[in-house]
Design an enzyme around this catalytic site. Structure first.
Site, PDB file in Angstrom:
ATOM      1  CG  HIS A  47      24.890  31.355  24.426  1.00 40.06           C
ATOM      2  ND1 HIS A  47      25.232  32.320  24.720  1.00 40.06           N
ATOM      3  CD2 HIS A  47      23.701  31.186  25.217  1.00 40.06           C
ATOM      4  CE1 HIS A  47      24.818  33.170  25.659  1.00 40.06           C
ATOM      5  NE2 HIS A  47      23.669  32.357  26.066  1.00 40.06           N
ATOM      6  CD  GLU A  50      19.280  31.194  24.103  1.00 42.78           C
ATOM      7  OE1 GLU A  50      18.839  32.008  24.885  1.00 42.78           O
ATOM      8  OE2 GLU A  50      20.232  30.328  24.351  1.00 42.78           O
ATOM      9  CG  HIS A  51      21.889  35.772  23.547  1.00 46.14           C
ATOM     10  ND1 HIS A  51      21.919  36.726  24.466  1.00 46.14           N
ATOM     11  CD2 HIS A  51      22.135  34.700  24.279  1.00 46.14           C
ATOM     12  CE1 HIS A  51      21.991  36.376  25.621  1.00 46.14           C
ATOM     13  NE2 HIS A  51      22.116  35.145  25.539  1.00 46.14           N
ATOM     14  CD  GLU A 120      21.405  40.142  22.565  1.00 49.61           C
ATOM     15  OE1 GLU A 120      21.267  39.531  23.669  1.00 49.61           O
ATOM     16  OE2 GLU A 120      21.137  41.266  22.580  1.00 49.61           O
ATOM     17  CD  GLU A 127      24.400  34.556  29.082  1.00 52.10           C
ATOM     18  OE1 GLU A 127      23.844  33.238  29.451  1.00 52.10           O
ATOM     19  OE2 GLU A 127      24.282  35.050  28.020  1.00 52.10           O
TER      20      GLU A 127
END
Length: 420
Positions: A47, A50-51, A120, A127
């Site tokens: 994940h 992906e960011h 990020e 998140e």
């Protein structure tokens, strides 16, 4: 509309479907790597990667990636699941080549700038914090962990905070080297697309990638278990799950129709009994999720702490009753809902592109829609009742409870009610 599939010499697969009359195209690259492909020390890295894909390449800054797509009115995005990471875009037909160039660039040439990694990292931690503040997100993570404890498939996709805090460029690059080889990539496009043009561009952009073999995912072993967390919330969140077939299992469509009849809509058994008849909740549903080698039938509801015991008991009772008196009308209704949902979704090029990518990943080809419809139509009432009986009696369900749950029944007591 014709599906075309081409495999490059390095193993990268390209699947397209031209949809006449459309002025737009959806395309993306689906990578056969997600949360279940991570080692314990890598949890959350898929994940994170992906960011980072959108945070700059050797040719484009993060802003340029966004501007080039949005300057032509398109959009670009990505997601990570337990078995797949996808990078995709939707553009007008004349901008298909641009979209593919951008997607190939972010996959092949990410710079993983340390400053962007730090930025990020904070985004992902936010998140995770948001997910932890969302009870119906939390209970599904607990449910997954209970079902597959100490396994990659049971770990959260977002990752543990401790992992996210330490990941650096080397961790991201290592995961790419292990899992982003051409044989793990599927380029899928639907809408106003030309197969030969996309193949030629893919060959130019991705054809020189060296062939490689990714490690296999760990075999899933469903076990079941219970998580209970008391917290001062307005509602008690109840999630219950049982092992179900994987998507290659012949019983997959039976499981889908069963979950639809049990709790897939306003006419379903759980909705009618627990919400409409007893007024115990606002939201209740059942769904069937599948992976390559396993699956889960999941039931979720939110209710008050005082009414949680009644809701849980009625849920078990309805599961038992379904094995005895599920009707042909219920099966036909669930079948119609399933077919309509699939066929309506395929009017979207984005849905078609995603379906083709997943079918190629699962089967190595894209089955005709008629074949899928035929499998749905082949599900029988007796088959669903037999599956319902298995779900109502099999051992090791998974249970997750969160909120004012002091009066909630235990997993053991629910097991006893199932056996009564």
């Amino acid at each position: 509309m014709t599906v075309q599939l081409t495999t490059l010499s390095n193993g990268l697969r390209i699947v397209t479907e031209h949809m006449p009359g459309l002025q737009s195209a959806a395309l993306g690259i689906w990578v056969g790597a997600g949360g279940r492909h991570e080692r314990p020390e890598q949890n959350g890295v898929a994940h994170f990667l992906e960011h980072m894909a959108f945070k700059g390449t050797e040719r484009r800054s993060a802003l340029q990636i966004a501007e080039e797509i949005e300057d032509v009115g398109g959009y670009i995005n990505a997601y990570t699941s337990r078995e797949v990471t996808a990078y995709y875009a939707r553009v007008l037909k004349d901008d298909t080549a641009l979209a593919l160039d951008v997607i190939a660039d972010i996959l092949r040439n990410p710079v993983f700038d340390p400053k962007e990694i730090e930025t990020e990292r904070h985004v992902i931690l936010q998140e995770i914090g948001q997910a932890l503040d969302t009870p119906d997100d939390v209970v599904f993570d607990w449910l997954q962990s209970n079902a597959y404890p100490d396994q990659p498939l049971g770990r959260t996709i977002l990752g543990e905070i401790e992992n996210i805090q330490r990941y650096g460029r080397e961790d991201l690059s290592r995961f790419v080297a292990e899992h982003y080889g051409p044989s793990q990539l599927i380029l899928s496009a639907a809408g106003a697309v030309d197969h030969d043009q996309i193949v030629a561009q893919a060959q130019a952009l991705l054809g020189d990638m060296a062939a490689s073999t990714a490690p296999d995912a760990q075999q899933a072993m469903y076990q079941g278990g219970e998580t209970r967390r008391e917290k001062d919330l307005e509602q008690a969140h109840f999630a219950l799950a049982f092992e179900a077939p994987g998507y290659r299992d012949p019983a997959f469509y039976t499981a889908q129709i069963y979950s639809m009849a049990l709790g897939g809509g306003m006419s379903s058994r759980l909705f009618q009994k627990i919400r409409e008849e007893h007024g115990l909740c606002y939201t209740i549903f059942a769904q069937n999720g599948a992976y390559a080698d396993t699956g889960m039938t999941t039931i979720y509801a939110g209710t008050s702490g005082e009414e949680l015991p009644q809701l849980a008991h009625l849920t078990i009772d309805e599961m038992k009753r379904a094995a005895d008196d599920m009707s042909q009308a219920e099966i036909d209704r669930a079948r119609a809902q399933m077919k309509a949902g699939m066929l309506m979704g395929l009017e979207s090029p984005s849905s078609r592109a995603e379906r083709m990518a997943r079918m190629v990943q699962i089967w190595g080809k894209v089955p005709d829609i008629e074949d899928t419809v035929a499998k749905i139509d082949a599900v029988t009432l007796q088959g669903v009742k037999d599956f319902a009986a298995l779900q109502a009696t099999q051992a090791a369900p998974s249970l997750a409870l969160y909120g004012p749950i002091s009066s909630a029944p235990s997993l053991t007591s629910l097991q006893e009610r199932r056996a009564a």
